[in-house]
Design an enzyme around this catalytic site. Structure first.
Site, PDB file in Angstrom:
ATOM      1  N   GLU A   1       0.831  -1.179   0.011  1.00 23.21           N
ATOM      2  CA  GLU A   1      -0.086  -0.034  -0.191  1.00 23.21           C
ATOM      3  C   GLU A   1       0.996   1.111   0.088  1.00 23.21           C
ATOM      4  O   GLU A   1       0.743   2.095   0.871  1.00 23.21           O
ATOM      5  CB  GLU A   1      -1.045  -0.300   1.319  1.00 23.21           C
ATOM      6  CG  GLU A   1      -1.888  -1.120   1.123  1.00 23.21           C
ATOM      7  CD  GLU A   1      -2.594  -1.351   2.422  1.00 23.21           C
ATOM      8  OE1 GLU A   1      -2.226  -0.673   3.382  1.00 23.21           O
ATOM      9  OE2 GLU A   1      -3.687  -2.112   2.410  1.00 23.21           O
TER      10      GLU A   1
ATOM     11  N   GLU B   1      -6.482  -7.930  -0.901  1.00 23.03           N
ATOM     12  CA  GLU B   1      -6.402  -8.212   0.425  1.00 23.03           C
ATOM     13  C   GLU B   1      -7.634  -7.939   1.337  1.00 23.03           C
ATOM     14  O   GLU B   1      -8.162  -6.939   1.742  1.00 23.03           O
ATOM     15  CB  GLU B   1      -5.506  -7.148   1.201  1.00 23.03           C
ATOM     16  CG  GLU B   1      -3.901  -7.238   0.590  1.00 23.03           C
ATOM     17  CD  GLU B   1      -3.051  -6.282   1.341  1.00 23.03           C
ATOM     18  OE1 GLU B   1      -3.212  -5.538   2.265  1.00 23.03           O
ATOM     19  OE2 GLU B   1      -1.756  -6.149   0.709  1.00 23.03           O
TER      20      GLU B   1
END
Length: 840
Positions: A154, A223
């Site tokens: 991220e 995710e």
């Protein structure tokens, strides 16, 4: 507001299973889905991280993921494992990524390869892409790799901290990746400004509202956080499977097409996934992350199925697959309002002008109240925030019969004690301070990692402090003590005066105020700084460092404070036992002596003993609950760090209400107990006898109480009501009226199954009627069918799995008219080799 939904499949057929070997095929995408060999696909991905298991475990983990409904296996590429020294690569043993990828392909599954890291991006990504191409592992070469990811963990969360350079980096990384010619799509997770030719994907507990930054990209969920990270001294988080299944179904309901099981860390995103695993050695992230990487995953770190999570999700995946023909054919769903808080999303397969195939998601927005709706002429009851499928609840029992007063929690694993390790232990003390010629002396306090280079958790700082008689008198007169003060420190500090441990401080960049006691004259002051995992995520993580920050001084002296940063310090990296490798099975220079019980507890001490491997194939664990803090090795393999720090007594819930949005403090367990006491020892690391166990203990413990344990599922429980829906596996062959599925014509079923190599030896409890309680605490209610035990025993005893229809006819008639009946069963599983039964 999140909704509960139930998926209804109408006249759909199952998609064909993947072949054992692939012919070369292309992978692309459009706005709806990933396109494999010209066909849109709805894909379920299961994360298995190869270094967190052994190669011997990989085939079983992949097979169980496939059985659970996965189409894709996802894994990181572990830069720290493959290139611990720049330019020197390790692709052997549990780092053999090529072997792992080939096993995935040979199983008929696809692979999503997630390459990093931030640093060394271009060189390492190119290394891995070239390796995969050389091994013919991309889809267009006949391999399983269908997708790659660049910029891990991220980066979008940190990009703004770097200003324009962050934006430029994203563009550069995308251009670099595309220039490698991998020939499959590239993904960036949680990167809202991903370039047009890179798919941006969602991470989170819920991604049903996510849309990519371009209409031309499909909606991917890289995710799905199915667990939560655990720190030493923390409670154990549990995300209920009902909520997890709800989130998955809701994602596909609202246009999602690819979902991967993942997990979240408090404040940081790290990895655990469909299979948990173990952070062997010193690979656990940090700071303070436990060695286990289980994290409530559908397959636990030992490779055992975690029920009901695995079975519940398997049913959900089967339902999604039944719906796949309609889901991939429709560009969007038809929305139908069914009530004030109820709705339907309908997908119809009309690509060729036919609407014979359709799938519908029925949603109940109300979080608390069930609702009845009518859809296409049939009535459905929609519970709040759940998916209607039932699975068994598994527990693990002691090897000896349980005493009546022993309670086994429904969702916990209780390991059976097999045997203690040898009663004969040997010991050697770890020297405090300087122990080799490889030390150096400089002025000032040095940064921990710059000195250790992370070759060890431990860094010794040694100096001498002169104390005058006037100082001694000053302390007595004023009733004060000299104090070591440090502005900021991480993770563990041990303070020694003249070789004796004086105090310890634990925390992440916390202030140190540690009183000490000196004698007149010269005193040895030793500060031992320790890391317990390194920062593995966040902006400027490379600057986090370790050890001490700010002022380091001694206060309380008659003539004022002593600035410790301006005096000479001698530095010694690591432990003598580490560098001697006294944990190795090879001969070493350590001078071991016999340990007596009078010699414990002892700090900074090495212990060793030998033990025989337990019989059978069940996974093995060490129970280190009698120890304090340290590290463990078996036959030279580093099991990892251990620490018996206890979780807070408060904050856990007696019952878990899965309804409503999940968060890390919801449904926690294990309050008042050590966060981790059992440590995985892979079977492949053991020999039949004389296995060497070496322990390094820092704070004092009792090695005589260490024991070897087996992990296995011995108790299987399940409750299914006649009001439940029939099993998903029967939907494709269901009774159909005018092309419409009539699940009301099918009966619900109970399905019991033992783990591989086990069979049902006995039925401990069975009641069809109104049973009460929970697993291992079941009791009969006012309504009970007398034939319950005999019916279940005849159907299940001696088999590895069995099914029982939940109807009055099966149990000899209706035991109580006008009441909804439930079947509750508790079964005992034993190894099939222990009986004369054959598995059926």
């Amino acid at each position: 507001m999140m909704m509960m939904m139930m998926m209804i499949h109408l006249s759909c057929v199952s998609s064909s299973s993947a072949s054992t070997f692939f012919k070369p095929f292309n992978v692309s995408y459009d706005h709806r889905a990933i396109i494999i060999d010209g066909n849109r696909r709805m894909l379920i991905s299961a994360g298995i991280h190869y270094p967190r298991a052994t190669p011997e475990m990989w085939p079983d983990l992949i097979a169980k993921s496939k059985e659970g409904g996965a189409d894709v296996i996802e894994t990181y590429v572990f830069w720290n494992a493959h290139e611990s020294i720049r330019g020197q690569y390790n692709f052997k043993g549990k780092n053999d990524i090529v072997k792992f990828v080939k096993l995935v392909g040979s199983s008929g599954l696809y692979l999503h390869l997630r390459i990093g890291p931030y640093e060394e991006m271009q060189r390492f990504v190119k290394k891995i892409v070239d390796l995969m191409r050389e091994e013919m592992l991309f889809s267009w070469q006949g391999g399983p790799i269908i997708m790659l990811q660049v910029i891990e963990n991220e980066y979008g969360n940190m990009e703004s901290s770097y200003g324009q350079q962050g934006k430029d980096y994203v563009k550069w990384a995308a251009s670099m990746a595309l220039g490698l010619g991998a020939g499959v799509p590239w993904v960036m997770c949680k990167q809202t400004d991903a370039p047009e030719n890179i798919i941006d994907a969602c991470n989170g507990y819920y991604c049903d509202g996510y849309k990519p930054n371009s209409y031309n990209k499909p909606t991917l969920w890289t995710e799905n956080w199915d667990g939560w990270y655990t720190t030493w001294g923390g409670r154990l988080p549990h995300r209920p499977v009902e909520d997890l299944a709800f989130a998955v179904a809701r994602f596909f309901q609202r246009g999602g097409s690819f979902m991967n099981y993942y997990m979240l860390v408090k404040g940081f995103v790290v990895t655990t996934v469909y299979f948990g695993g173990t952070n062997f050695g010193r690979t656990s992230g940090g700071p303070f992350y436990i060695t286990s990487y289980d994290y409530d995953a559908p397959i636990d770190e030992y490779g055992l199925l975690s029920e009901p999570k695995w079975g519940h999700l398997k049913d959900l995946h089967a339902a999604i697959k039944l719906c796949e023909p309609a889901l991939v054919a429709a560009d969007s769903a038809q929305y139908i309002k069914l009530g004030q808080n109820q709705e339907a999303h309908v997908y119809r397969a009309n690509r060729y002008g036919s609407q014979s195939n359709c799938s519908a998601f029925l949603a109940n927005i109300d979080e608390h109240t069930a609702a009845s709706v009518t859809f296409l002429g049939q009535s459905y009851t929609l519970p709040p925030w759940s998916v209607s499928s039932q699975t068994s609840i598994k527990t693990v029992e002691f090897s000896l019969p349980l005493s009546p007063n022993i309670s086994v929690p429904q969702q916990s694993m209780i390991e059976s004690k097999l045997s203690s390790t040898s009663k004969s232990w040997m010991t050697v003390k770890e020297p405090i301070g300087v122990w080799s010629e490889n030390n150096f002396t400089v002025q000032g306090i040095l940064e921990h990692l710059n000195v250790t280079k992370d070759y060890s958790d431990y860094l010794w700082h040694i100096t001498q402090i002169y104390v005058s008689d006037d100082d001694i008198s000053f302390w007595k007169t004023n009733e004060v003590r000299p104090t070591v003060t440090i502005d900021s420190m991480r993770d563990v500090l041990r303070v020694f005066i003249n070789g004796q441990l004086t105090g310890s401080v634990i925390g992440h960049w916390v202030k140190v105020v540690q009183p000490v006691q000196f004698q007149s004259g010269y005193n040895d002051l030793i500060l031992l700084s320790q890391t317990v995992g390194l920062q593995n995520y966040g902006t400027f993580l490379e600057k986090d460092g370790a050890g001490f920050r700010g002022q380091v001084k001694l206060t309380g002296f008659k003539n004022g404070d002593i600035d410790l940063s301006k005096i000479l310090w001698t530095y010694q990296v690591g432990l003598k036992g580490e560098f001697q490798q006294i944990y190795s099975i090879e001969e070493n220079e350590a001078e071991w002596t016999d340990l007596t019980r009078d010699g414990i507890p002892s700090t900074f001490t090495w212990y060793k003993t030998y033990f025989d491997a337990p019989d059978g194939i069940d996974p093995v664990a060490l129970d280190l609950g009698s120890m304090g803090k340290g590290q463990a090795w078996v036959n030279g393999h580093h099991i990892g760090r251990y620490w018996t720090v206890v979780a807070p007594k408060g904050g856990c819930q007696d019952t878990c209400d899965y309804r409503g949005a999940y968060n890390s403090d919801k449904c926690t367990t294990n309050c008042g107990n050590p966060t981790q006491t059992w440590y995985h020892v892979p079977r492949s690391w053991l020999q039949a006898s004389n296995n060497l166990l070496v322990i390094f203990e820092e704070t004092g413990g009792n090695p005589f109480e260490i024991s070897v344990k087996l992990r296995s599922t011995r108790i299987v429980c399940e409750q299914v009501s006649e009001s439940h829906y029939p099993p998903v596996r029967k939907w494709s062959n269901s009774y159909s009226v005018d092309g419409k599925l009539s699940i009301n014509k099918m009966a619900p079923e109970m399905h019991l199954h033992c783990q591989d190599g086990y069979i049902i030896s006995s039925i401990e409890f069975a009641s069809y009627g109104t049973p009460q309680g929970r697993c291992q605490k079941f009791s009969r209610g006012n309504c009970h069918a007398p034939m319950s035990l005999s019916v279940v025993s005849e159907a299940c005893q001696g088999k590895s799995s069995c099914s029982i229809g939940i109807t009055n006819a099966v149990f000899g008639g209706d035991p109580c008219r006008g009441i909804v009946k439930t079947l509750a069963v508790e079964a005992r599983c034993i190894p099939s080799s222990n009986t004369g039964f054959s598995q059926i």
